[in-house]
Scaffold this active site. Structure first.
Site, PDB file in Angstrom:
ATOM      1  N   PHE A 130       0.756  -1.439   0.265  1.00  8.54           N
ATOM      2  CA  PHE A 130       0.014  -0.083   0.248  1.00  8.54           C
ATOM      3  C   PHE A 130       0.939   1.056  -0.127  1.00  8.54           C
ATOM      4  O   PHE A 130       2.117   1.008   0.468  1.00  8.54           O
ATOM      5  CB  PHE A 130      -0.632  -0.168   0.712  1.00  8.54           C
ATOM      6  CG  PHE A 130      -1.904   1.059   0.894  1.00  8.54           C
ATOM      7  CD1 PHE A 130      -3.247   0.621   0.031  1.00  8.54           C
ATOM      8  CD2 PHE A 130      -1.943   2.316   1.514  1.00  8.54           C
ATOM      9  CE1 PHE A 130      -4.123   2.060   0.379  1.00  8.54           C
ATOM     10  CE2 PHE A 130      -2.652   3.430   1.615  1.00  8.54           C
ATOM     11  CZ  PHE A 130      -3.694   3.202   0.798  1.00  8.54           C
ATOM     12  N   ASP A 207       1.440  -5.246   8.233  1.00  8.00           N
ATOM     13  CA  ASP A 207      -0.266  -4.735   7.517  1.00  8.00           C
ATOM     14  C   ASP A 207      -0.972  -5.494   7.642  1.00  8.00           C
ATOM     15  O   ASP A 207      -0.971  -6.231   6.387  1.00  8.00           O
ATOM     16  CB  ASP A 207       0.403  -3.847   6.130  1.00  8.00           C
ATOM     17  CG  ASP A 207      -0.911  -2.705   6.401  1.00  8.00           C
ATOM     18  OD1 ASP A 207      -2.364  -3.168   6.154  1.00  8.00           O
ATOM     19  OD2 ASP A 207      -1.104  -1.651   5.594  1.00  8.00           O
ATOM     20  N   TYR A 232     -11.414   0.880   9.786  1.00  6.14           N
ATOM     21  CA  TYR A 232     -12.807   0.880   9.271  1.00  6.14           C
ATOM     22  C   TYR A 232     -12.903   0.350   7.751  1.00  6.14           C
ATOM     23  O   TYR A 232     -14.505   0.365   7.510  1.00  6.14           O
ATOM     24  CB  TYR A 232     -12.548   2.650   9.028  1.00  6.14           C
ATOM     25  CG  TYR A 232     -11.617   2.658   7.795  1.00  6.14           C
ATOM     26  CD1 TYR A 232     -10.979   2.911   6.722  1.00  6.14           C
ATOM     27  CD2 TYR A 232     -10.493   3.844   8.552  1.00  6.14           C
ATOM     28  CE1 TYR A 232      -9.259   3.174   6.041  1.00  6.14           C
ATOM     29  CE2 TYR A 232      -9.264   4.191   8.837  1.00  6.14           C
ATOM     30  CZ  TYR A 232      -8.547   3.689   6.895  1.00  6.14           C
ATOM     31  OH  TYR A 232      -7.385   3.836   7.091  1.00  6.14           O
ATOM     32  N   LYS A 233     -12.870  -0.904   8.098  1.00 10.07           N
ATOM     33  CA  LYS A 233     -12.795  -1.742   6.459  1.00 10.07           C
ATOM     34  C   LYS A 233     -13.910  -2.481   7.242  1.00 10.07           C
ATOM     35  O   LYS A 233     -14.774  -2.980   7.492  1.00 10.07           O
ATOM     36  CB  LYS A 233     -11.612  -2.483   6.290  1.00 10.07           C
ATOM     37  CG  LYS A 233     -10.922  -1.492   5.958  1.00 10.07           C
ATOM     38  CD  LYS A 233      -9.053  -2.026   4.693  1.00 10.07           C
ATOM     39  CE  LYS A 233      -8.562  -0.764   4.553  1.00 10.07           C
ATOM     40  NZ  LYS A 233      -8.860   0.150   3.808  1.00 10.07           N
ATOM     41  N   ARG A 381     -11.836  -3.756  -7.875  1.00  7.57           N
ATOM     42  CA  ARG A 381     -12.167  -4.406  -6.894  1.00  7.57           C
ATOM     43  C   ARG A 381     -13.733  -4.534  -6.561  1.00  7.57           C
ATOM     44  O   ARG A 381     -14.507  -3.649  -6.083  1.00  7.57           O
ATOM     45  CB  ARG A 381     -11.545  -4.022  -5.572  1.00  7.57           C
ATOM     46  CG  ARG A 381      -9.640  -3.764  -5.799  1.00  7.57           C
ATOM     47  CD  ARG A 381      -8.955  -3.403  -4.610  1.00  7.57           C
ATOM     48  NE  ARG A 381      -9.964  -2.501  -3.646  1.00  7.57           N
ATOM     49  CZ  ARG A 381      -8.994  -2.220  -2.501  1.00  7.57           C
ATOM     50  NH1 ARG A 381      -8.025  -2.791  -2.283  1.00  7.57           N
ATOM     51  NH2 ARG A 381      -9.729  -1.048  -1.364  1.00  7.57           N
TER      52      ARG A 381
END
Length: 406
Positions: A130, A207, A232-233, A381
């Site tokens: 990322f 991560d 928050y995912k 995605r």
């Protein structure tokens, strides 16, 4: 799954889904949304978060005012960190705190890991990690005079243990990568990669942003050194919710992170001159915690614990198999490619499909109420957040993608 999955099949999957009742825990989507396929980027809100926030504002904030800090608020980063660790991280208590953003926590973890390996100069990271992780590593390498070893994936869009072993030597300080790759959804073998790094004397920083709440994680079993991730995912704590930081207890005695803040100091409220770190994981905290955000993390952790991470993983796998089957049947003939591993054992919580006009197509899909996620240069995605989504919703969304792509 069969390549001829029908809508009736999807409805049958929903009827047999043990996690189906959890869909009612989330606030309803607005009528303009046909399907939400971006829960791997921003999860849908739990109804209980709104209830907890309302109660907190009226009873705690308004009722207790400043007294709340000494009546439990200050303990929330560690307490909720332990709850998330038990539900989703495979970690014993006392090793996880909720604080700051992923970027800040990643910087702290990387610098702390580097500090534990003095004299070693190499930081190993993959080119598809990322962006925030790559940028933090570049900054640290520049400031500390280190060397970056860049890996390029050779295993279905991800980094294998063999890729890592090929570059490990006595000068390797830290290996860092994502458990689930943000672009392809590739699920790395965290246990084997961690073991390989340790065999060379290096430490590992994982991560977990795209993994936590979506795949089983066993930080203690794998002997992971440091890990960070957002909430928050799949955890669903809301946009900008605070992240988490994990440090294995074996490193606590010599833990030295770079952002010295007042709440990471021993006896914070004594306001003494000079910095003396708090004991254990508390020293990873820097500034004042976001209480509302942490309360939302607590609700997400509670739902994950209740559903069970193994059941969550099983549904993610089944959803992914259906998406890939429909991609093969409907989308491949229309010029789409599959950019995620076919092997469910190497795939996380999203499936990436590719086509040259993906950016434009993603915008058109959003316009008709199907909300996936575009990633450069050509990927869409399809996020499969298993608690709020149904098989039928995903099947319908795939049909819209097919029809809009003709």
């Amino acid at each position: 799954m069969s390549s001829r999955t029908t809508r009736e099949d999807a409805q049958a999957f929903d009827a047999a889904d043990p996690l189906a009742p959890f869909r009612d825990r989330y606030l309803p989507q607005t009528p303009d949304v046909v399907a939400y396929l971006d829960g791997n980027s921003l999860g849908r809100p739990l109804a209980s978060i709104a209830e907890v926030w309302t109660d907190f504002v009226h009873q705690q904030w308004a009722g207790r005012l400043i007294r709340g800090w000494s009546e439990g608020w200050m303990e929330l980063p560690g307490a909720v960190g332990d709850e998330l660790a038990a539900a989703a991280l495979g970690s014993a208590a006392g090793q996880t705190v909720i604080a700051d953003s992923t970027t800040v926590n990643f910087y702290k973890a990387m610098r702390a890991a580097i500090n534990l390996r003095p004299g070693r100069r190499k930081v190993i990271i993959d080119r598809d990690n990322f962006p925030t992780n790559r940028y933090v590593v570049e900054s640290l390498v520049k400031d500390l005079g280190l060397e970056t070893i860049w890996l390029t994936g050779s295993d279905a869009g991800g980094i294998s243990v063999k890729d890592v072993e090929a570059v490990l030597d006595e000068d390797a300080a830290v290996v860092t990568m994502s458990h689930v790759a943000y672009h392809s959804g590739y699920l790395a073998d965290a246990g084997a990669i961690t073991a390989a790094a340790h065999a060379a004397g290096a430490l590992v920083v994982w991560d977990l942003c795209h993994a936590v709440g979506g795949v089983p994680i066993r930080l203690d079993e794998w002997q992971v050194d440091f890990a960070v991730g957002c909430t928050y995912k799949f955890v669903g704590a809301g946009p900008g919710a605070p992240a988490f930081s994990y440090v294995n207890s074996r490193h606590h005695e010599h833990l030295d992170q770079p952002i010295w803040g007042w709440l990471g100091r021993k006896d914070s409220f004594e306001m003494e001159q000079g910095y003396v770190p708090a004991q254990g994981i508390a020293s990873m905290i820097s500034g004042t915690p976001s209480i509302l955000g942490i309360l939302a993390v607590r609700e997400g952790a509670r739902v994950i614990a209740e559903a069970g991470i193994d059941a969550i993983r099983a549904k993610i796998v089944d959803l992914g198999e259906m998406v890939i089957a429909l991609t093969d049947e409907w989308l491949t003939p229309q010029g789409f490619g599959l950019a995620s591993p076919r092997d469910a054992g190497r795939r996380g919580g999203h499936v990436s499909i590719t086509r040259p006009d993906a950016r434009e197509l993603c915008a058109r899909l959003t316009g008709v109420g199907v909300l996936p996620d575009f990633r450069t240069p050509d990927a869409i995605r399809i996020g499969l957040s298993p608690l709020p989504i149904s098989f039928t919703e995903v099947w319908d969304a795939m049909g819209v993608i097919r029809d809009l792509s003709r």
